[in-house]
Design an enzyme around this catalytic site. Structure first.
Site, PDB file in Angstrom:
ATOM      1  N   ARG A  51       0.853  -1.191   0.000  1.00  0.00           N
ATOM      2  CA  ARG A  51       0.000   0.000   0.000  1.00  0.00           C
ATOM      3  C   ARG A  51       0.887   1.238   0.000  1.00  0.00           C
ATOM      4  NH1 ARG A  51      -3.719   0.101   5.069  1.00  0.00           N
ATOM      5  NH2 ARG A  51      -4.472  -1.763   3.976  1.00  0.00           N
TER       6      ARG A  51
ATOM      7  N   HIS B  27       1.677  -2.015   5.672  1.00  0.00           N
ATOM      8  CA  HIS B  27       1.484  -2.386   4.275  1.00  0.00           C
ATOM      9  C   HIS B  27       2.465  -1.660   3.361  1.00  0.00           C
ATOM     10  CE1 HIS B  27      -2.232  -4.851   4.084  1.00  0.00           C
ATOM     11  NE2 HIS B  27      -2.603  -4.201   5.164  1.00  0.00           N
TER      12      HIS B  27
ATOM     13  N   ASP C 152      -3.518  -8.471   3.400  1.00  0.00           N
ATOM     14  CA  ASP C 152      -4.875  -8.723   3.898  1.00  0.00           C
ATOM     15  C   ASP C 152      -5.417  -9.888   3.094  1.00  0.00           C
ATOM     16  OD1 ASP C 152      -4.707  -6.593   5.663  1.00  0.00           O
ATOM     17  OD2 ASP C 152      -5.616  -5.172   4.272  1.00  0.00           O
TER      18      ASP C 152
ATOM     19  N   GLU D  20      -7.371  -7.715  13.657  1.00  0.00           N
ATOM     20  CA  GLU D  20      -7.930  -7.920  12.320  1.00  0.00           C
ATOM     21  C   GLU D  20      -7.623  -9.342  11.870  1.00  0.00           C
ATOM     22  OE1 GLU D  20      -6.108  -4.897   9.911  1.00  0.00           O
ATOM     23  OE2 GLU D  20      -7.345  -3.293  10.756  1.00  0.00           O
TER      24      GLU D  20
ATOM     25  N   HIS E 120      -5.331  -9.652   8.621  1.00  0.00           N
ATOM     26  CA  HIS E 120      -4.088  -8.874   8.494  1.00  0.00           C
ATOM     27  C   HIS E 120      -2.882  -9.687   8.970  1.00  0.00           C
ATOM     28  CE1 HIS E 120      -2.023  -4.772   8.913  1.00  0.00           C
ATOM     29  NE2 HIS E 120      -1.162  -5.619   9.481  1.00  0.00           N
TER      30      HIS E 120
END
Length: 228
Positions: free
Chosen positions: A66, A111, A118, A200, A203
């Protein structure tokens, strides 16, 4: 590197190139639906995929590398109290003003180091996931599987990017098949060096990271990994 060059069998559903995410629009820096990861993380994900394929399952990734510009987009969005278009699905019980304090949004993301992914599990043969239609009625991400937005993932108890405590991997309210599915994902990836973020279920970060403390900002596109 592109995950597909290491393992083309892993399903990719890159949510941030679409409007079906908590921001409600394609996120800055996501030019094409490409999963980019560091070489060690991609190879480890491949090893996990080989194990799951033998059991009739496949991994599916929602997000990989990301860029920092995407994280900045999230931060701008979180600071704007007016934009709550996707609240009913992704954070129905959390005030937007609490997203920073509760850890759902941060100004830096693992990320951006390229070793975080993910991910979920899909039973094979994989059924298609219908496209999101902007403006459709939104259902809470923690609703029963048959009611929330359809996903070909096995039932994990919530949808991806569900800003709710039910997304915590070991939340005691998640039981039965849902808990078993989360543990299958966690244990399969854990044996290959991935560490789960407890808040999460989707994740995971490969350890040791090749680029600790680095936050890359090149765009997510095929051109970014061409020749690598």
């Amino acid at each position: 590197m592109a995950l597909r060059s290491v393992d083309p069998t892993i399903i990719q559903e890159m949510r941030y190139t679409t409007e079906h995410n908590f921001v409600g629009e394609p996120v800055d820096g996501y030019r094409q639906p490409v999963c980019i990861l560091t070489r060690p993380a991609a190879r480890a994900l491949h090893r996990a995929q080989v194990k799951l394929l033998r059991q009739g399952y496949s991994l599916k990734v929602y997000d990989c590398y990301r860029p920092q510009r995407a994280v900045d987009h999230f931060v701008r969005w979180a600071k704007d109290p007016r934009d709550e278009e996707m609240k009913a699905e992704f954070y129905p019980l959390v005030p937007k003003s609490r997203l920073f304090a509760d850890g759902y949004i941060a100004e830096k993301s693992g990320h951006s180091r390229g070793s975080t992914v993910d991910v979920t599990i899909v039973r094979l043969p994989a059924a298609p996931t219908r496209p999101y239609e902007p403006g459709e009625v939104l259902v809470p991400c923690y609703a029963p599987r048959g009611e929330r937005f359809p996903d070909n993932s096995v039932d994990m108890g919530t949808g991806f990017d569900c800003f709710d405590s039910l997304s915590h991997t070991d939340d005691p309210r998640v039981r039965g098949v849902q808990r078993a599915n989360r543990q299958m994902l966690k244990s399969t990836l854990g044996t290959e060096g991935f560490v789960n973020l407890p808040e999460e279920w989707w994740h995971f970060t490969y350890r040791p990271e090749p680029f600790p403390g680095t936050y890359f900002d090149f765009p997510v596109s095929r051109r970014s990994v061409a020749g690598r």
